[in-house]
Design an enzyme around this catalytic site. Sequence first.
Site, PDB file in Angstrom:
ATOM      1  CG  ASP A  23      16.109  -9.687   9.605  1.00 40.65           C
ATOM      2  OD1 ASP A  23      17.147  -8.786   9.614  1.00 40.65           O
ATOM      3  OD2 ASP A  23      15.544  -9.864  10.472  1.00 40.65           O
TER       4      ASP A  23
ATOM      5  CE  LYS B  47      14.728 -14.829  10.926  1.00 39.27           C
ATOM      6  NZ  LYS B  47      14.259 -13.459  10.261  1.00 39.27           N
TER       7      LYS B  47
END
Length: 295
Positions: A192, A161
């Site tokens: 997320d 990420k």
Amino acid sequence: MVVARVDSERVRAVASAISGAGVNGILRLEEVLDPQYDDMQRLAESVGRGPATVYALLVALSSYRLTMRGEEWWRCVSDMLGGRGTPKTVDEAVDNVIWFLSNCPGSLIGRDVKIRRVRKVGTYMRGVLEGLMSRPELVIEKPQDILSSVAASLGSKEERKTVAFSVKMAYYAARARGVMRPLAFDLPMPIDVRVACVTMTSGLVRGPRDYHELVRSPAEAQRAWRDVSLMSGVPTPHLDSLLWVVGWAPRDLDQAAAREEIRRTLSKVIPEAAEAIARELTYIPCPSGGGPRRH
């Protein structure tokens, strides 16, 4: 054990709604509605677009385990580094980022590790960073090369990420307002809790009892958003921008309120697609979501 599976019919419906905005519509959304883009533009105006691009890339690699909200963090970046003047060399830019990490309260947790990370990238990527200082548009022209260089410097996978996010934030600093050039490379969507919830409310993935299961096992959610990207023509980094701006609503509000909030927000920039996107992103209520919370 419940097996997650991508619903291809829902993929087509979500992609169709987003294609109504098109990639240029999502680029306009970033300029108007994403505070991170605005902060990077203010930074570029203060120190120059090249140095701002280097700052954005280095800071983004340390943008984890923050003690403030993301919006506050990037405003802090813009204000503090914007006040340091224009760095003349990569070494000076790296030193300024280390100064920022040492002084911004948002980086308190793991500060020493973050600083070591910036030093490592500054050394390994010196040539790339020098290129960005003089020609920031390189991140728009060759994003995959920049991504690979960042990943190699950290000994990390390209889909991590923070690695992908560093390229996106560098792009935000490099892309001047009104420039309709997308970040044309594909990455697995970072899943997320916000993205996981909207993955389920849009019906893209069936099977899990709640969105936390997608956070723990994101492969099917990533496959669904990759398919949406291919069908809609909007690269995944820009789909992530859309979900950053409106994806909090299905998790924090009930289904009807979330749909109206998304429609209202998107109508400011992409009125031609706002209703369809709002409808498809709130196809069902969010399992284990709902109830007003801060986003």
